[in-house]
Scaffold this active site. Structure first.
Site, PDB file in Angstrom:
ATOM      1  N   GLU A 166      -7.008  -3.343  -4.231  1.00 18.10           N
ATOM      2  CA  GLU A 166      -6.245  -4.286  -4.917  1.00 18.10           C
ATOM      3  C   GLU A 166      -7.570  -4.356  -6.672  1.00 18.10           C
ATOM      4  OE1 GLU A 166      -4.374  -7.827  -4.410  1.00 18.10           O
ATOM      5  OE2 GLU A 166      -4.685  -8.115  -6.840  1.00 18.10           O
ATOM      6  N   LYS A 204      -2.097 -15.757  -0.442  1.00 17.45           N
ATOM      7  CA  LYS A 204      -2.493 -14.655  -0.805  1.00 17.45           C
ATOM      8  C   LYS A 204      -4.004 -13.937  -1.572  1.00 17.45           C
ATOM      9  CE  LYS A 204      -1.624 -10.206  -2.683  1.00 17.45           C
ATOM     10  NZ  LYS A 204      -2.811  -8.960  -3.851  1.00 17.45           N
ATOM     11  N   ASP A 206      -8.944  -6.804  13.304  1.00 18.38           N
ATOM     12  CA  ASP A 206      -7.497  -6.783  13.377  1.00 18.38           C
ATOM     13  C   ASP A 206      -7.388  -7.568  11.868  1.00 18.38           C
ATOM     14  OD1 ASP A 206      -4.940  -6.983  13.907  1.00 18.38           O
ATOM     15  OD2 ASP A 206      -5.221  -7.073  15.852  1.00 18.38           O
ATOM     16  N   HIS A 231      -6.939  -8.453 -15.028  1.00 17.51           N
ATOM     17  CA  HIS A 231      -6.473  -7.813 -14.105  1.00 17.51           C
ATOM     18  C   HIS A 231      -6.575  -6.854 -14.607  1.00 17.51           C
ATOM     19  CE1 HIS A 231      -4.342  -8.720 -10.228  1.00 17.51           C
ATOM     20  NE2 HIS A 231      -3.267  -7.985 -10.489  1.00 17.51           N
TER      21      HIS A 231
END
Ligand code: MEV
Length: 438
Positions: free
Chosen positions: A85, A280, A296, A393
């Site tokens: 991202e 998130k 992991d 962004h």
């Protein structure tokens, strides 16, 4: 059935690729070239990657970026981040720099216990089961001696085993609920091996136990597996400063900023729709470091989200307070991480990332990862409550759009310059490309 195959795993790599090309692709040459272009020319390195999993056909790259200037408990780190991202590394770097000038991050490990369970079905009197458990508990531990020997030598091992009665929730269902200290290893293999030994001892010894009826002796083991929910493997990270010290180019009015920022956190604390997105954003930072250090990330994700819902409603992982003129922002999360074993000794870039982090032990890595999550959330909330998220962004996404349109280096230079003073939207970029190509 069309397009199915048996014995796929036994084919050579080239045979697997040819089967896939013949079965699913129209432009086979192009697809074959692509798959081969991502192979590493160093055959030893490629073989290492091939053998991480079954049926490897090529490599799947993610960028490995670095966010420098993280001051954590007086040590400065450059944090490696593996993520696709576009804005994540930039946001982390910006947050690190912001807090570098304001005392940095403080982090502490609160606890390091991990959990594993043997799930079983028992049809009988609970008092008899309890008597059996108390009788057999020392043997459950002693039967794992060969497994736990080296972990114990280093100060870890099995901390406790409890019998848990779950039969009110599910008929005849009980557990051996065990806690472990696995030190610098994530510990999945260690825990699962111990659990399978517990299960075998438990089942076999039940057959001999005089306090059981014949029916009670027949314990049915359903499964033995570690839990990725580790609420007793907790780390906390924090930043704080006087409200007026928040003042910066982007924060002309620190009092307003602090209040709005806190409101944004409070909203995520009580509103699950917001909390999921808020968390998130935290996981953008956490997963990127977890992945770069060979841990992991699915286990971490599952455990962290369960923790976010521990009080019965999904809520924010970060919290904020304003008291006596001090702005404080913190995170508390469960993280089961390892810095030895697993991929950490195998993947060259994992070794590289761990060296960049000055070869942390598991506790140090827990702190670094928690800080990465907190920094990411700080960056996101700072943008959201000031300029809005799209400005930063889309600036970072600009390169992706330019690449979609195969912009040349010269075009990129011109357009990056142009968008320093213009709002980036997909359409605006397309129009600007068309304009300079006209
Ligand atoms: C995007 O990947 C993450 C954010 O949506 C997080 C947030 O809203 O807090 C920006």
């Amino acid at each position: 059935m069309p397009n199915t195959i048996s014995g796929f795993s036994k084919l050579t790599k080239s045979e697997k690729i040819e089967w896939l090309l013949n079965t699913y692709f129209t432009d086979k040459d192009n697809a074959r070239t692509l798959v081969q272009r991502y192979w590493n020319t160093d055959h030893k390195l490629q073989k290492l990657h091939d053998e991480f999993i079954e049926n490897t056909i090529t490599n799947y790259y993610l960028p490995l970026g670095v966010a420098p200037n993280f001051l954590i408990n007086e040590t400065t780190y450059a944090i490696p981040m593996a993520i696709e991202e576009s804005s994540v590394v930039a946001a982390a770097s910006k947050a690190a720099k912001f807090w570098l000038d304001r005392g940095g991050f403080k982090a502490e490990v609160i606890s390091t216990e991990k959990i594993g369970q043997v799930h079983f079905i028992y049809k009988g009197d609970f008092n008899n089961l309890e008597a059996f458990f108390n009788h057999i508990k020392p043997k459950l531990i002693s039967d794992t001696a060969s497994i736990t020997k080296s972990m114990e030598r280093r100060g870890g091992g099995i901390l406790d085993i409890e019998l848990r009665n779950k039969s009110e929730d599910l008929p005849h269902y009980y557990q051996l609920h065990a806690t472990f200290e696995t030190l610098d290893a994530m510990g999945a293999n260690f825990i699962n091996t111990c659990l399978e030994q517990f299960a075998s001892t438990f089942k076999n010894e039940a057959l001999q136990f005089a306090g059981f009826t014949n029916e009670e002796k027949d314990i049915s083991i359903i499964m033995s597996i570690l839990s990725n929910y580790v609420p007793q493997c907790l780390v906390r990270a924090e930043v704080s400063c006087a409200i007026e010290d928040l003042k910066s180019k982007d924060i002309p009015n620190p009092e307003d900023f602090a209040q709005k920022f806190k409101q944004a956190v409070n909203i995520a604390e009580i509103e699950p729709y917001r909390a999921v997105t808020h968390n998130k954003g935290i996981m953008n930072g956490i997963d990127a470091v977890v992945l770069a250090t060979g841990n992991d990330f699915r286990a971490v994700e599952a455990g962290v989200h369960a923790y976010a819902a521990k009080d019965g409603s999904y809520s924010s992982l970060t919290h904020c307070s304003i008291a006596n003129g001090i702005f404080k922002f913190w995170i508390e999360i469960p993280l089961a991480l390892g810095t030895v074993g697993g991929l950490t000794n195998l993947h060259p870039l994992v070794k590289f990332s761990l060296e960049m982090l000055q070869k942390p032990n598991a506790k140090e890595l827990m702190k670094i990862v928690a800080v990465a999550g907190l920094a990411q959330n700080f960056g996101a909330l700072k943008s959201l409550t000031t300029t809005g998220i799209q400005e930063g962004h889309m600036k970072m996404h600009l390169m992706n759009i330019l690449n979609q349109f195969a912009a040349t280096d010269k075009e990129k230079l011109t357009l990056v310059e142009h968008f320093k003073t213009n709002v980036v939207t997909h359409n605006a970029v397309v129009e600007a490309i068309e304009e300079i190509r006209r």
